[in-house]
Design an enzyme around this catalytic site. Structure first.
Site, PDB file in Angstrom:
ATOM      1  N   ASP A 199       0.880  -1.168   0.000  1.00 36.17           N
ATOM      2  CA  ASP A 199       0.000   0.000   0.000  1.00 36.17           C
ATOM      3  C   ASP A 199       0.920   1.221   0.000  1.00 36.17           C
ATOM      4  O   ASP A 199       1.489   1.581   1.041  1.00 36.17           O
ATOM      5  CB  ASP A 199      -0.896  -0.067   1.246  1.00 36.17           C
ATOM      6  CG  ASP A 199      -1.640   1.217   1.504  1.00 36.17           C
ATOM      7  OD1 ASP A 199      -1.421   2.212   0.777  1.00 36.17           O
ATOM      8  OD2 ASP A 199      -2.455   1.229   2.453  1.00 36.17           O
ATOM      9  N   GLN A 202       1.133   6.404   1.160  1.00 32.95           N
ATOM     10  CA  GLN A 202       1.925   7.444   1.841  1.00 32.95           C
ATOM     11  C   GLN A 202       3.332   7.574   1.289  1.00 32.95           C
ATOM     12  O   GLN A 202       3.940   8.633   1.398  1.00 32.95           O
ATOM     13  CB  GLN A 202       1.973   7.161   3.356  1.00 32.95           C
ATOM     14  CG  GLN A 202       0.633   7.298   4.037  1.00 32.95           C
ATOM     15  CD  GLN A 202       0.044   8.702   3.909  1.00 32.95           C
ATOM     16  OE1 GLN A 202       0.763   9.700   3.800  1.00 32.95           O
ATOM     17  NE2 GLN A 202      -1.276   8.791   3.931  1.00 32.95           N
TER      18      GLN A 202
HETATM   19  N1  PLP Z   1      -3.594   3.443   2.796  1.00 33.09           N
HETATM   20  C1  PLP Z   1      -2.940   4.414   3.438  1.00 33.09           C
HETATM   21  C2  PLP Z   1      -1.622   4.109   4.071  1.00 33.09           C
HETATM   22  C3  PLP Z   1      -3.485   5.684   3.509  1.00 33.09           C
HETATM   23  O1  PLP Z   1      -2.838   6.654   4.161  1.00 33.09           O
HETATM   24  C4  PLP Z   1      -4.734   5.932   2.889  1.00 33.09           C
HETATM   25  C5  PLP Z   1      -5.371   7.262   2.992  1.00 33.09           C
HETATM   26  O2  PLP Z   1      -5.143   7.998   3.907  1.00 33.09           O
HETATM   27  C6  PLP Z   1      -5.366   4.882   2.204  1.00 33.09           C
HETATM   28  C7  PLP Z   1      -4.772   3.653   2.192  1.00 33.09           C
HETATM   29  C8  PLP Z   1      -6.675   5.082   1.508  1.00 33.09           C
HETATM   30  O3  PLP Z   1      -6.519   5.971   0.459  1.00 33.09           O
HETATM   31  P1  PLP Z   1      -7.824   6.459  -0.374  1.00 33.09           P
HETATM   32  O4  PLP Z   1      -8.777   6.992   0.643  1.00 33.09           O
HETATM   33  O5  PLP Z   1      -7.276   7.516  -1.271  1.00 33.09           O
HETATM   34  O6  PLP Z   1      -8.356   5.293  -1.090  1.00 33.09           O
END
Ligand code: PLP
Length: 407
Positions: A199, A202
């Site tokens: 993921d 960040q």
């Molecule tokens: N993963 C991480 C580490 C995040 O910081 C975020 C959002 O803050 C997400 C996933 C989800 O991102 P999105 O809301 O743009 O789908």
């Protein structure tokens, strides 16, 4: 080398000059959504005013211009990441990218198979796996988090078993700022024949990335955290893997042939892009990637590191302030979450707002991580290259004020 000048960068971001009520905002909520430079706004407006049409459908000139621009955006993102465009699936964001894998890869899993996440994941990398585990009778396991707020990789041997089919971890934590070393994770996965999803929500806004060197199979990120519009994100998948997976969403654009009885599917990436995609936002993402590529990231990284040090030093002088995560500058990004003894993070954020400081208060969609540290939430400052010493000083002054008023 000339000193890095955040003010010159800030000048490219109209919203940072004015703010909602004409006052300059000290914008430290970049981990939630970063702001967009004029170059990105211009690219979106140019598309919407000169090329707007649907893609991969019509043959009139506007449709062709839109299709070329959309395909060009995919190529630009692929070039930036050093990968081929067939591995770049446009989604609405990180969450949609992870859900796509949870459904597509999930179709290939059986009861008893295991998925490994960690205790510090964003809910976007927890909930889709819980839902998949329920649907298909899988087992969800979690790597613990150290007192320093990093994923405890010494637990890999214990947690990753022969039944593991996927390890899905944050490349960087949205709470502690800790950056994962993916090499041991990839090695543990390979030893068990499992896949790795990172993921990257960040990590991606903090400079260029050698995606193929990470050793992962899937990488997910959101445009809005990297100076692009909302509503666009990317799932990168190894093209051979994507080609072997079934689609998630069905509809127009993802098909090869449809009869009333059955459908054959387009090859990736279009197999995973059902319906009209966020075309203007994808074009904005390509402009953001170009903008990022034009920055001196060595200088920007040093700058963010120096500001992070300034935050950490300043916090050590505020009685009752505790950092969740690494207290040093190694292996971390400019994301700092603070707990103020006796104060609710929403109240802290509201007081910060009166100092014209925008930062996030709450659980940051990471409740299990906050539970790990025995708190309900924290106040988070997250940096981008346009932030300067004045933003940090306003944050520290606001926090000191909150500490004095709320305890
Ligand atoms: N993963 C991480 C580490 C995040 O910081 C975020 C959002 O803050 C997400 C996933 C989800 O991102 P999105 O809301 O743009 O789908």
């Amino acid at each position: 080398m000339a000193r890095f000048d955040p003010a010159a960068i800030r000048a490219q971001f109209p919203i940072l000059a004015t703010g909602p009520d004409g006052k300059r905002v000290h914008y430290l909520d970049n981990a939630a959504s970063a702001q967009m430079p004029q170059a990105v706004l211009d690219a979106v407006i140019r598309f919407e005013t000169t090329q707007r049409a649907n893609v991969h459908r019509g043959v009139h000139r506007l449709a062709e211009a839109a299709t070329n621009a959309y395909d060009g955006a995919r190529a630009a993102v692929a070039r930036y990441l050093g990968v081929t465009p067939d591995g770049i699936v446009f989604t609405s964001g990180t969450t949609a990218a992870i859900n796509t894998v949870a459904h597509a890869l999930g179709e290939t899993l059986s009861a008893g198979d295991e998925i490994v996440i960690s205790e510090l994941e964003h809910h976007g990398n927890i909930v889709p796996w819980q839902m998949l585990a329920q649907r298909r009778g899988l087992v969800l396991r979690a790597l613990p988090v150290t007192a320093e707020g990093t994923i405890d990789l010494t637990a890999l041997d214990r947690v990753v078993t022969k039944k593991c089919r996927l390890i899905a971890l944050a490349h960087a934590s949205n709470v502690t700022g800790a950056v994962l070393d993916p090499a041991p994770v990839a090695a543990a996965a390979r030893a068990m024949g499992a896949r790795v999803l990172l993921d990257g929500a960040q990590r991606i806004p903090h400079g260029p990335l050698d995606l193929l060197a990470l050793g992962c199979d899937f990488y997910a990120f959101s445009g809005h955290k990297m100076f692009a519009p909302h509503g666009i994100g990317v799932l990168w998948g190894r093209p051979d893997l994507l080609a072997a997976l079934p689609p998630f969403l069905g509809g127009g654009g993802m098909i090869e042939q449809v009869t009333l009885e059955r459908t054959t599917y387009a090859t990736p990436p279009r197999r995973f892009e059902a319906g009209t995609p966020p075309i203007g936002a994808a074009i904005g993402l390509a402009a953001a990637v170009d903008w990022i590529a034009g920055l001196d990231w060595q200088a920007a990284t040093e700058h963010e590191k120096r500001l992070t040090g300034r935050i950490l030093d300043g916090l050590s002088a505020i009685t009752g302030a505790h950092v969740i995560g690494p207290t040093g500058l190694q292996g971390r990004l400019g994301v700092v979450s603070v707990v103020l003894d006796g104060a609710h993070p929403h109240d802290v954020s509201q007081i910060l707002d009166t100092h014209n400081v925008a930062c996030r208060g709450g659980h940051h969609c990471a409740q299990p991580l906050h539970a790990r540290f025995g708190v309900n939430g924290s106040t988070r400052a997250s940096l981008a290259p346009y932030n300067g010493d004045d933003d940090v000083d306003a944050f520290l002054a606001g926090l000191a004020d909150a500490a004095a008023r709320l305890r």
